[in-house]
Design a protein around this motif. Structure first.
Motif, PDB file in Angstrom:
ATOM      1  N   TRP A  16       0.829  -1.206   0.000  1.00 62.02           N
ATOM      2  CA  TRP A  16       0.000   0.000   0.000  1.00 62.02           C
ATOM      3  C   TRP A  16       0.864   1.256   0.000  1.00 62.02           C
ATOM      4  N   ILE A  17       2.035   1.203   0.605  1.00 61.98           N
ATOM      5  CA  ILE A  17       2.923   2.373   0.558  1.00 61.98           C
ATOM      6  C   ILE A  17       3.419   2.608  -0.866  1.00 61.98           C
ATOM      7  N   ALA A  18       3.722   1.518  -1.577  1.00 64.76           N
ATOM      8  CA  ALA A  18       4.127   1.656  -2.984  1.00 64.76           C
ATOM      9  C   ALA A  18       3.017   2.303  -3.796  1.00 64.76           C
ATOM     10  N   PHE A  19       1.793   1.849  -3.593  1.00 68.68           N
ATOM     11  CA  PHE A  19       0.647   2.419  -4.301  1.00 68.68           C
ATOM     12  C   PHE A  19       0.410   3.873  -3.892  1.00 68.68           C
ATOM     13  N   LEU A  83      10.247   3.120 -10.256  1.00 70.50           N
ATOM     14  CA  LEU A  83      11.416   3.769 -10.855  1.00 70.50           C
ATOM     15  C   LEU A  83      10.990   4.664 -12.012  1.00 70.50           C
ATOM     16  N   PHE A  84      10.131   4.157 -12.887  1.00 68.46           N
ATOM     17  CA  PHE A  84       9.627   4.937 -14.008  1.00 68.46           C
ATOM     18  C   PHE A  84       8.899   6.187 -13.514  1.00 68.46           C
ATOM     19  N   SER A  85       8.081   6.020 -12.484  1.00 73.10           N
ATOM     20  CA  SER A  85       7.324   7.140 -11.919  1.00 73.10           C
ATOM     21  C   SER A  85       8.253   8.241 -11.426  1.00 73.10           C
ATOM     22  N   GLY A  86       9.308   7.849 -10.722  1.00 66.11           N
ATOM     23  CA  GLY A  86      10.242   8.841 -10.198  1.00 66.11           C
ATOM     24  C   GLY A  86      10.914   9.637 -11.293  1.00 66.11           C
ATOM     25  N   LEU A  87      11.306   8.967 -12.368  1.00 69.20           N
ATOM     26  CA  LEU A  87      11.971   9.663 -13.475  1.00 69.20           C
ATOM     27  C   LEU A  87      11.016  10.632 -14.172  1.00 69.20           C
ATOM     28  N   ALA A 171       9.424  17.197  -7.833  1.00 66.54           N
ATOM     29  CA  ALA A 171      10.631  16.373  -7.959  1.00 66.54           C
ATOM     30  C   ALA A 171      10.836  15.515  -6.712  1.00 66.54           C
ATOM     31  N   PHE A 172      10.518  16.076  -5.548  1.00 66.54           N
ATOM     32  CA  PHE A 172      10.648  15.330  -4.295  1.00 66.54           C
ATOM     33  C   PHE A 172       9.769  14.084  -4.303  1.00 66.54           C
ATOM     34  N   SER A 173       8.553  14.201  -4.846  1.00 69.02           N
ATOM     35  CA  SER A 173       7.679  13.026  -4.929  1.00 69.02           C
ATOM     36  C   SER A 173       8.306  11.948  -5.797  1.00 69.02           C
ATOM     37  N   GLY A 174       9.041  12.357  -6.835  1.00 67.88           N
ATOM     38  CA  GLY A 174       9.718  11.389  -7.687  1.00 67.88           C
ATOM     39  C   GLY A 174      10.862  10.683  -6.984  1.00 67.88           C
ATOM     40  N   VAL A 175      11.612  11.421  -6.192  1.00 62.49           N
ATOM     41  CA  VAL A 175      12.723  10.825  -5.444  1.00 62.49           C
ATOM     42  C   VAL A 175      12.203   9.755  -4.480  1.00 62.49           C
ATOM     43  N   LEU A 176      11.088  10.029  -3.827  1.00 64.92           N
ATOM     44  CA  LEU A 176      10.494   9.047  -2.912  1.00 64.92           C
ATOM     45  C   LEU A 176      10.112   7.766  -3.647  1.00 64.92           C
ATOM     46  N   CYS A 177       9.570   7.913  -4.865  1.00 70.66           N
ATOM     47  CA  CYS A 177       9.197   6.731  -5.656  1.00 70.66           C
ATOM     48  C   CYS A 177      10.423   5.883  -5.988  1.00 70.66           C
ATOM     49  N   ILE A 178      11.510   6.522  -6.362  1.00 72.07           N
ATOM     50  CA  ILE A 178      12.724   5.783  -6.720  1.00 72.07           C
ATOM     51  C   ILE A 178      13.262   5.011  -5.511  1.00 72.07           C
ATOM     52  N   ILE A 179      13.277   5.666  -4.347  1.00 69.15           N
ATOM     53  CA  ILE A 179      13.755   4.998  -3.137  1.00 69.15           C
ATOM     54  C   ILE A 179      12.885   3.785  -2.806  1.00 69.15           C
ATOM     55  N   TRP A 180      11.568   3.979  -2.883  1.00 69.84           N
ATOM     56  CA  TRP A 180      10.674   2.877  -2.508  1.00 69.84           C
ATOM     57  C   TRP A 180      10.702   1.751  -3.538  1.00 69.84           C
ATOM     58  N   GLY A 181      11.027   2.071  -4.791  1.00 73.42           N
ATOM     59  CA  GLY A 181      11.180   1.020  -5.782  1.00 73.42           C
ATOM     60  C   GLY A 181      12.233   0.020  -5.366  1.00 73.42           C
ATOM     61  N   TYR A 182      13.352   0.506  -4.827  1.00 73.74           N
ATOM     62  CA  TYR A 182      14.405  -0.386  -4.328  1.00 73.74           C
ATOM     63  C   TYR A 182      13.919  -1.168  -3.101  1.00 73.74           C
ATOM     64  N   VAL A 183      13.260  -0.461  -2.173  1.00 78.34           N
ATOM     65  CA  VAL A 183      12.771  -1.116  -0.952  1.00 78.34           C
ATOM     66  C   VAL A 183      11.806  -2.243  -1.305  1.00 78.34           C
TER      67      VAL A 183
END
Length: 468
Positions: A16-19, A83-87, A171-183
């Motif tokens: 749910w956090i990813a979503f 990852l795509f979302s963050g970019l 941009a900050f929202s994108g950075v969070l997506c990239i981090i959570w993609g790895y998690v």
């Protein structure tokens, strides 16, 4: 938690956090509509186009992503989508022209397809008698990302100058997506016994077992391509020209051609199997998905549309600041935190069909009343009515997707993709109508469509008892 095992709870929370983060990214433009108009010299009509762009590619994306999830598993697909979302978020924050905004918002629509990935993940980890509550928590708390974007991103932008604040926040929202993609990739594995034998059906064809269902599937595809054609039509001079008329007709003809090819392929793939004898346990009724798709086009389609326009509606109707309108506008999506899980729980407890009928009827009445809001209303009364109205459709989302995984579990990704795509079909149609009518008429149109969905629900077949 709530009778879930530790593994189930971990999977649920990570998912749910990813979503949630994909929704923050997906709706990171809405709080800054007026700011972008002022800073980049856009018109209101251009912003309306961007809002439609934000949801239009979600329609095919949910179908394709649903098939990819069935084939490769939710872990890999969700991680890649984050990852795509963050970019895309970072690219959006750097845009300096309407054309750049248009391209990035179109790409951001793909991010909205992430919903079906989590539906598949939860369906694999949870039993039927906990499906509604688990899916409701996943989707409800995840959907809250739209509200979180509305009230948190303006606060993030606040310490910075107007021209750069919205860029830093998005941009900050994108950075969070990239981090959570790895998690997510690291800590949320697929279920160990997951089958890898599902067909890779990017062509959108779903296996059915009767000629009637085959015909119905062909008809269900029509609004999907019709909504895409509607978007092309709007870009070609309605209300202003972004693409030449000749190109628009070429694109619409191409969409009609793809629709025809897909229908032919649907018959070619399914007809040989229909002629053969199939065991009863393999069969299911496709009409169930058709009706649930109508429900979701109402409950979630209206949510996407209202979340996109509600902060601006409050700002202009009640002369509020951008920050205040954003925070109050988030009230419509805020109830996702409890309403969507509540709808799933009620569906588990009292029956899928009965709860859906009740919620659609109550949503019809309240959204008809929301259509009466104008500048003469007291602001607290308007917000209270919106909160009440939002509860019914948010709970309807939860009740709808408590039922979808029960139709045919091995096809959950594809069926969820199709149903989810109808949510975006509804959003495109509602937002297109919004560009031609007043906000009051817009809410009354939603109420009128709710009545049609209510009639369709009368033909929904009962599901097996969730207590079994």
């Amino acid at each position: 938690m709530l009778g879930f095992s530790s593994t189930q709870s971990r999977t649920l929370h990570l998912t749910w956090i990813a979503f949630f983060l994909t929704f923050v990214a997906w709706f990171n433009m809405a709080p800054f509509n007026t700011t972008i108009i002022n800073q980049l010299g856009l018109t209101q009509t251009e912003v309306n186009i961007l809002m439609i762009c934000n949801v239009v590619l979600t329609i095919p994306a949910r179908i394709v992503i649903g098939s990819l999830t069935d084939q490769y598993g939710p872990q890999k697909v969700f991680s890649g989508l984050l990852l795509f979302s963050g970019l895309v978020c970072i690219a959006f924050s750097l845009c300096k022209s309407f054309e750049g905004l248009l391209i990035t918002r179109l790409l951001m629509g793909i991010v909205g397809g992430g919903f079906v990935v989590g539906i598949k993940m939860i369906a694999e980890w949870f039993p039927h008698n906990k499906m509604g509550l688990a899916q409701g928590i996943y989707a409800g708390w995840g959907n809250f990302g739209a509200a979180a974007a509305a009230f948190s991103l303006p606060l993030i932008a606040l310490p910075f100058s107007i021209d750069i604040g919205w860029r830093i926040a998005t941009a900050f929202s994108g950075v969070l997506c990239i981090i959570w993609g790895y998690v997510y990739f690291r800590f949320c594995p697929d279920i160990p016994e997951r089958s890898h034998g599902f067909e890779m059906a990017i062509h959108g064809t779903i296996k059915v077992y009767s000629r009637k269902d085959l015909l119905l599937q062909s008809l269900v595809l029509l609004p999907i391509y019709g909504s895409l054609a509607l978007f092309v039509w709007k870009l070609a001079g309605h209300p202003f020209t972004l693409i030449p008329s000749s190109l628009s007709w070429l694109l619409i003809s191409g969409l009609l051609g793809i629709f025809a090819i897909q229908v032919i392929r649907c018959w070619q793939i399914n007809l040989p199997d229909i002629k053969q004898a199939n065991p009863d346990y393999e069969k299911y009724s496709f009409s169930q998905i058709a009706i649930l798709s109508m429900v979701y086009s109402l409950t979630f389609g209206s949510e996407l549309a209202i979340v996109s326009i509600f902060p601006q509606f409050l700002e202009t109707t009640f002369s509020l600041s951008v920050g205040m309108a954003g925070m109050l506008g988030a009230s419509y999506a805020f109830m996702n935190l409890i309403a969507r899980p509540g709808g799933g729980w009620a569906s588990d407890r009292f029956g899928r069909k009965q709860i859906l009928i009740l919620l659609v009827l109550c949503g019809m009445v309240t959204h008809g009343l929301i259509g009466e809001i104008n500048s003469t209303w007291q602001l607290p009364n308007a917000i209270a009515l919106v909160l009440i109205g939002s509860i019914f459709f948010k709970a309807g989302n939860g009740a709808c997707f408590a039922a979808v995984p029960l139709v045919k579990k091995s096809l959950t990704g594809q069926l969820a993709g199709l149903t989810g795509a109808y949510g975006s079909v509804g959003a495109v149609c509602f937002l297109t109508l919004y560009s031609f009518v007043s906000p009051q008429e817009f809410f009354k149109i939603i109420a009128a469509y709710a009545f049609l969905v209510f009639l369709a629900l009368l033909f929904l077949k009962p599901f097996p008892s969730p207590q079994k």
